[in-house]
Scaffold this motif. Sequence first.
Motif, mmCIF file in Angstrom:
data_model
loop_
_atom_site.group_PDB
_atom_site.id
_atom_site.type_symbol
_atom_site.label_atom_id
_atom_site.label_comp_id
_atom_site.label_asym_id
_atom_site.label_seq_id
_atom_site.Cartn_x
_atom_site.Cartn_y
_atom_site.Cartn_z
ATOM 1 N N LEU A 157 -38.107 -130.024 46.820
ATOM 2 C CA LEU A 157 -37.172 -130.294 47.910
ATOM 3 C C LEU A 157 -35.757 -130.343 47.340
ATOM 4 C CD1 LEU A 157 -39.151 -133.217 49.623
ATOM 5 C CD2 LEU A 157 -39.487 -130.737 49.898
ATOM 6 N N ILE A 158 -34.893 -129.478 47.810
ATOM 7 C CA ILE A 158 -33.516 -129.404 47.325
ATOM 8 C C ILE A 158 -32.596 -129.637 48.516
ATOM 9 C CG2 ILE A 158 -31.808 -128.003 46.111
ATOM 10 C CD1 ILE A 158 -34.136 -126.376 44.941
ATOM 11 N N THR A 159 -31.803 -130.710 48.458
ATOM 12 C CA THR A 159 -31.062 -131.153 49.636
ATOM 13 C C THR A 159 -29.554 -131.215 49.374
ATOM 14 O OG1 THR A 159 -31.467 -133.472 49.036
ATOM 15 C CG2 THR A 159 -33.027 -132.435 50.554
ATOM 16 N N PRO A 160 -28.746 -131.155 50.437
ATOM 17 C CA PRO A 160 -27.292 -131.082 50.316
ATOM 18 C C PRO A 160 -26.618 -132.445 50.426
ATOM 19 C CG PRO A 160 -27.886 -130.649 52.557
ATOM 20 C CD PRO A 160 -29.185 -130.952 51.831
ATOM 21 N N TRP A 161 -25.282 -132.407 50.374
ATOM 22 C CA TRP A 161 -24.495 -133.643 50.379
ATOM 23 C C TRP A 161 -23.932 -134.013 51.744
ATOM 24 C CZ3 TRP A 161 -20.015 -131.983 52.368
ATOM 25 C CH2 TRP A 161 -19.587 -130.683 52.086
ATOM 26 N N ASN A 162 -23.962 -133.109 52.732
ATOM 27 C CA ASN A 162 -23.170 -133.354 53.946
ATOM 28 C C ASN A 162 -23.827 -134.318 54.931
ATOM 29 O OD1 ASN A 162 -25.041 -131.195 54.336
ATOM 30 N ND2 ASN A 162 -23.949 -130.586 56.186
ATOM 31 N N TRP A 163 -25.127 -134.193 55.143
ATOM 32 C CA TRP A 163 -25.920 -135.164 55.910
ATOM 33 C C TRP A 163 -27.110 -135.523 55.015
ATOM 34 C CZ3 TRP A 163 -24.801 -137.315 60.656
ATOM 35 C CH2 TRP A 163 -23.752 -136.735 61.380
ATOM 36 N N PRO A 164 -26.873 -136.220 53.929
ATOM 37 C CA PRO A 164 -27.895 -136.305 52.875
ATOM 38 C C PRO A 164 -29.205 -136.937 53.319
ATOM 39 C CG PRO A 164 -26.093 -137.857 52.465
ATOM 40 C CD PRO A 164 -25.644 -136.951 53.576
ATOM 41 N N THR B 182 -29.872 -125.887 36.761
ATOM 42 C CA THR B 182 -30.850 -126.471 35.835
ATOM 43 C C THR B 182 -32.096 -126.938 36.585
ATOM 44 O OG1 THR B 182 -29.010 -127.181 34.432
ATOM 45 C CG2 THR B 182 -31.159 -128.119 33.949
ATOM 46 N N VAL B 183 -32.001 -128.085 37.239
ATOM 47 C CA VAL B 183 -33.174 -128.644 37.917
ATOM 48 C C VAL B 183 -33.575 -127.797 39.120
ATOM 49 C CG1 VAL B 183 -34.097 -130.662 39.111
ATOM 50 C CG2 VAL B 183 -32.633 -130.963 37.108
ATOM 51 N N GLY B 184 -32.582 -127.366 39.898
ATOM 52 C CA GLY B 184 -32.894 -126.560 41.077
ATOM 53 C C GLY B 184 -33.620 -125.278 40.734
ATOM 54 N N SER B 185 -33.206 -124.617 39.669
ATOM 55 C CA SER B 185 -33.850 -123.353 39.297
ATOM 56 C C SER B 185 -35.274 -123.566 38.809
ATOM 57 C CB SER B 185 -33.023 -122.622 38.244
ATOM 58 O OG SER B 185 -32.988 -123.343 37.040
ATOM 59 N N LEU C 3 -38.243 -138.155 42.010
ATOM 60 C CA LEU C 3 -36.814 -137.868 42.134
ATOM 61 C C LEU C 3 -36.224 -137.528 40.772
ATOM 62 C CD1 LEU C 3 -33.982 -138.055 43.646
ATOM 63 C CD2 LEU C 3 -33.963 -140.441 42.898
ATOM 64 N N VAL C 4 -35.577 -136.364 40.703
ATOM 65 C CA VAL C 4 -34.846 -135.980 39.498
ATOM 66 C C VAL C 4 -33.461 -135.502 39.930
ATOM 67 C CG1 VAL C 4 -34.720 -134.448 37.504
ATOM 68 C CG2 VAL C 4 -36.940 -135.290 38.277
ATOM 69 N N ASN C 5 -32.417 -136.193 39.478
ATOM 70 C CA ASN C 5 -31.060 -135.732 39.749
ATOM 71 C C ASN C 5 -30.687 -134.610 38.792
ATOM 72 O OD1 ASN C 5 -29.942 -137.231 41.964
ATOM 73 N ND2 ASN C 5 -30.091 -139.069 40.678
ATOM 74 N N LEU D 205 -38.004 -134.241 44.561
ATOM 75 C CA LEU D 205 -36.730 -134.131 45.265
ATOM 76 C C LEU D 205 -35.585 -133.992 44.269
ATOM 77 C CD1 LEU D 205 -34.805 -134.424 47.761
ATOM 78 C CD2 LEU D 205 -34.942 -136.906 47.397
ATOM 79 N N LYS D 206 -34.740 -132.974 44.485
ATOM 80 C CA LYS D 206 -33.465 -132.877 43.782
ATOM 81 C C LYS D 206 -32.361 -132.937 44.829
ATOM 82 C CE LYS D 206 -30.515 -129.807 42.869
ATOM 83 N NZ LYS D 206 -29.253 -130.616 42.956
ATOM 84 N N PRO D 207 -31.728 -134.103 44.986
ATOM 85 C CA PRO D 207 -30.618 -134.190 45.932
ATOM 86 C C PRO D 207 -29.365 -133.565 45.342
ATOM 87 C CG PRO D 207 -30.863 -136.273 44.805
ATOM 88 C CD PRO D 207 -31.983 -135.381 44.309
ATOM 89 N N SER D 208 -28.353 -133.407 46.166
ATOM 90 C CA SER D 208 -27.075 -132.911 45.659
ATOM 91 C C SER D 208 -26.517 -133.871 44.621
ATOM 92 C CB SER D 208 -26.072 -132.765 46.807
ATOM 93 O OG SER D 208 -24.770 -132.551 46.288
ATOM 94 N N GLU D 209 -26.039 -133.328 43.518
ATOM 95 C CA GLU D 209 -25.427 -134.163 42.494
ATOM 96 C C GLU D 209 -24.063 -134.685 42.936
ATOM 97 O OE1 GLU D 209 -24.356 -129.870 41.345
ATOM 98 O OE2 GLU D 209 -25.896 -130.967 42.464
ATOM 99 N N VAL D 210 -23.516 -134.144 44.026
ATOM 100 C CA VAL D 210 -22.235 -134.625 44.548
ATOM 101 C C VAL D 210 -22.407 -135.953 45.287
ATOM 102 C CG1 VAL D 210 -20.322 -134.070 46.112
ATOM 103 C CG2 VAL D 210 -21.362 -132.272 44.718
ATOM 104 N N ALA D 211 -23.522 -136.111 45.989
ATOM 105 C CA ALA D 211 -23.790 -137.338 46.752
ATOM 106 C C ALA D 211 -25.242 -137.757 46.547
ATOM 107 C CB ALA D 211 -23.489 -137.116 48.235
ATOM 108 N N PRO D 212 -25.576 -138.258 45.346
ATOM 109 C CA PRO D 212 -26.974 -138.536 45.000
ATOM 110 C C PRO D 212 -27.389 -139.995 45.160
ATOM 111 C CG PRO D 212 -25.661 -138.566 43.028
ATOM 112 C CD PRO D 212 -24.691 -138.327 44.163
ATOM 113 N N LEU D 213 -26.438 -140.886 45.394
ATOM 114 C CA LEU D 213 -26.764 -142.323 45.310
ATOM 115 C C LEU D 213 -27.662 -142.778 46.447
ATOM 116 C CD1 LEU D 213 -23.258 -143.626 44.188
ATOM 117 C CD2 LEU D 213 -25.238 -143.027 42.766
#
Length: 479
Positions: free
Chosen positions: A146-153, A209-212, A202-204, A173-181
């Motif tokens: 699961l790869i997710t964005p920062w806008n509506w995290p 790297t992680v996404g690929s 969960l891996v930030n 899950l790899k969330p966006s590194e811009v808004a991962p908290l």
Amino acid sequence: MTDLYANATKFYIDGAWVAPSSSERLDVINPATEEPVTQIALGTEKDAELAIAAAKKAFDSWSRTTKQERLDVLNAVIAAYQKRMGDLAEAVTAEMGAPVMLAQRAQVPAGLGHLMTAAKVLEGYEFAEKRGGTTLLREPAGVCGLITPWNWPLNQITCKVGPALATGCTMVLKPSEVAPLNAVIFAEILAEAGVPAGVFNLVNGDGPTVGSVLSSHPDIDMVSFTGSTRAGIQVSKAAAETVKKVSLELGGKSANIVLSDADLASVAKGAISQCFLNTGQSCNAPTRLLVQADQYDELVGLLKAEAEKVTTGDPGEKTTVLGPLVSKTQFDRVQSLIQAGIDEGATVEAGGTGLPDGLDKGYFVRPTVFAGVTPDMRIAQEEIFGPVLSVLRYSDEEEAIKIANDSEYGLSGAVQSGDPEHAFRVASRIRTGMVHLNGAPLDPTAPFGGYKKSGNGREWGQLGFEEFTEVKAVMGAPA
């Protein structure tokens, strides 16, 4: 570092918070202050592979749980989520700049809504269907990346995690590194709820790297990605080697058609609020407003007045409507596209380039309305992802439909009319996955997704479940 982000430099793998394999860290920047909130660890290929192995190990037992067992877990997650909503809202405001009222009333509740919808769908979902002498079984797709964005995290995390849990999948899950908290807190929620070890990991980290790794790894059976079309293409290419299932929710450039029988004052208020929601950082935002020629000047005047009412500033203030954009990268892109609109001959009716009055730091932009926009302009074709509304003129209904469909995207759209039947007829000709009539809100049980370069597959509700399943036909099954 505050206690709220105590696990930010760890990963959640196989039911435990573990140290990363690398010492590399990344600052999480508050876009309103341009100062770090805290740091996260950046994952490596080794971290991703450990998480994938944990999910693979857990799949055998989790995939064979009963519907009631999974429903009990989902309900426990919902209860734990509700207890942490204040913490989640604080994180979303700090890391991606959502105004506090938007975070509390929309960003965080959206996540709760998807979890509750998943539980409700699961209650009535049939995993076996008899068709004559054949039984169709819907079985979990497997280990999901699961790869997710920062806008509506949280919205994007929960609309994937909820159905994945409900259908018996395990996941990384790899969330966006811009808004991962917010995702770190979400992992704490799942741990508190008793989600079995290895089911959720969960891996930030970053996409290359992680996404690929998640996209290409042979032990990942499905990738569900939300983000830019450019990145979605890369995910698809990486996934092709292992012929895994891929679901993509990508960009948009939604058209909002104003028919001649619409109430213009109501249209102006809705057009501004919907386009500028979340500082324009929504893939389904209606950023192209199509207006009939003889109503054009009147509506442009109303739009200008509405835009000038919008309050931009400190996202911590309850009166703030527009917070900052999420990052300097995003700020620079939006500024360049506003300038492109000016250079190509569009007229700035409100806003424009530069920081809003009274602000000297932060990634804030001026809420902008362009008139005199033609379909060939960059601001009419490219996804800006900021509070920028382009107003285009049309001569008749056929031209409006043609302009609306003149886009490489096909995520969403809108039609405004005093006659709902008229609006529906026009909506049926728009080549998008969704159309909103007269300001109708999103329906969390309806499918969310698009045509063309807006992606493939659907999320939310029952169709969102089916993204996380495979269909097996058993011929000659007993009656």
